[in-house]
Design a protein around this motif. Structure first.
Motif, short mmCIF file in Angstrom:
data_model
loop_
_atom_site.label_atom_id
_atom_site.label_comp_id
_atom_site.label_asym_id
_atom_site.label_seq_id
_atom_site.Cartn_x
_atom_site.Cartn_y
_atom_site.Cartn_z
N ASP A 18 -3.94 -50.78 66.85
CA ASP A 18 -3.28 -49.64 66.74
C ASP A 18 -2.45 -49.70 67.86
OD1 ASP A 18 -2.54 -47.05 66.24
OD2 ASP A 18 -4.61 -46.02 66.58
N GLY A 19 -1.35 -48.76 67.93
CA GLY A 19 -0.57 -48.60 69.27
C GLY A 19 0.89 -49.06 69.04
N ARG A 22 3.49 -46.19 69.88
CA ARG A 22 3.54 -46.21 71.21
C ARG A 22 4.04 -47.05 72.22
NH1 ARG A 22 -2.58 -44.15 71.04
NH2 ARG A 22 -2.14 -45.25 69.16
N ARG A 69 3.14 -42.08 55.82
CA ARG A 69 4.37 -42.39 56.69
C ARG A 69 5.57 -42.16 55.95
NH1 ARG A 69 2.05 -46.24 61.43
NH2 ARG A 69 0.02 -45.32 61.60
MG MG Z 1 -1.79 -45.50 65.18
#
Ligand code: MG
Ligand code: IPE
Ligand code: IPE
Length: 246
Positions: A18-19, A22, A69
């Motif tokens: 995850d990430g 970001r 998404r």
């Molecule tokens: Mg995520």
């Protein structure tokens, strides 16, 4: 890598990657760039896992909920996956890595399914490591599928309700035949499981790190393995020394 103890390696490492978004945002890039950089981490973590001798590596690449998404992001992820499978095939063959996918694979675009089938077929004789990609994967859906299978067996008179035990449920899951994860890693400072392997992680050791997935490379991974090796797994018993820790 020298301080990794071979006799206490996890047999199965599962990772919630995850990430990516970001990571891109921090650099004023678009999310797709984050996914591309994340794919580099996947390459490195696969390579290192094989080097240190992890027999099973399972990566959460696309969840059942990720269909929510935007279309262009889903499209980009699917293209990236296809490119990954093509570019890594040679490496998987050289290193004895067998690829498989778990999840509701029939929901993926036909060309991605075809590439997955091809890669699985061509790597099917490899024995050194199993790389499992969780795609369109949701653990509750997986458990539901298993329950429906069992219910059909009961209805057909092939299974009696008393026969339903943990082994039967485990064998109805997509992970049939695999050991349960010993170590579950999640990156990007999110402390949740997000519908990943709920049944299978009953006794997994959890490792959470704030590092974003595109930055999760060998060093971080070794830290997670070292941390795992420091843990004492008790499975509800009192521990080898018996009784309380001092
Ligand atoms: Mg995520
Ligand atoms: C993980 O990164 C990759 C997938 C879920 C496909 P994210 O895309 O979730 O990145 P963040 O959480 O938005 O940073
Ligand atoms: C979990 O990440 C799914 C994958 C890593 C593929 P998400 O970013 O989709 O999860 P949430 O939304 O933060 O729970």
């Amino acid at each position: 890598m020298e301080d990794i103890k071979a006799e206490k390696l996890p047999r199965h490492v599962a990772i919630i990657m995850d990430g990516n978004g970001r990571w891109a945002k921090k650099r004023a890039l678009n999310r797709i760039r984050g996914h591309e950089e994340g794919a580099e981490s996947v390459r490195e973590i696969v390579r290192v896992s094989r080097e240190i001798g992890i027999p099973f590596l399972t990566l959460y690449a696309f969840s059942e909920e990720n269909w929510k998404r935007p279309g262009y992001e889903i499209q980009a992820l699917m293209n990236l996956l296809k490119r990954f499978l093509r570019s890594e095939l040679k490496e998987m063959l050289t290193n004895g890595i067998r690829l498989q996918a778990i999840g509701r694979i029939h929901k993926l675009p036909e060309d991605v399914q075809e590439e997955l089938r091809k890669t699985a077929r061509e790597t099917s004789r490899n024995r050194d490591m199993v790389l499992t990609l969780a795609l369109s994967y949701g653990s509750r859906q997986e458990i539901l599928d298993a329950i429906q299978g069992i219910a059909k067996g009961v209805k057909a008179g092939k299974i009696s309700p008393e026969d339903i035990n943990e082994e039967l449920i485990s064998s109805g899951l997509y992970t049939e035949g695999m050991p349960e994860p010993d170590l579950l890693i999640r990156t990007s400072a999110e402390y949740r499981v997000s519908n990943f392997l709920l049944w299978q992680i009953a006794y997994a050791e959890m490792y959470f790190t704030p590092t974003l997935w595109p930055e999760f490379r060998k060093q971080e991974y070794m830290e997670a393995i070292r941390e795992y090796q420091r843990r004492e797994r008790r499975f509800g018993a009192t521990g080898e020394r018996g009784g309380r820790e001092t």
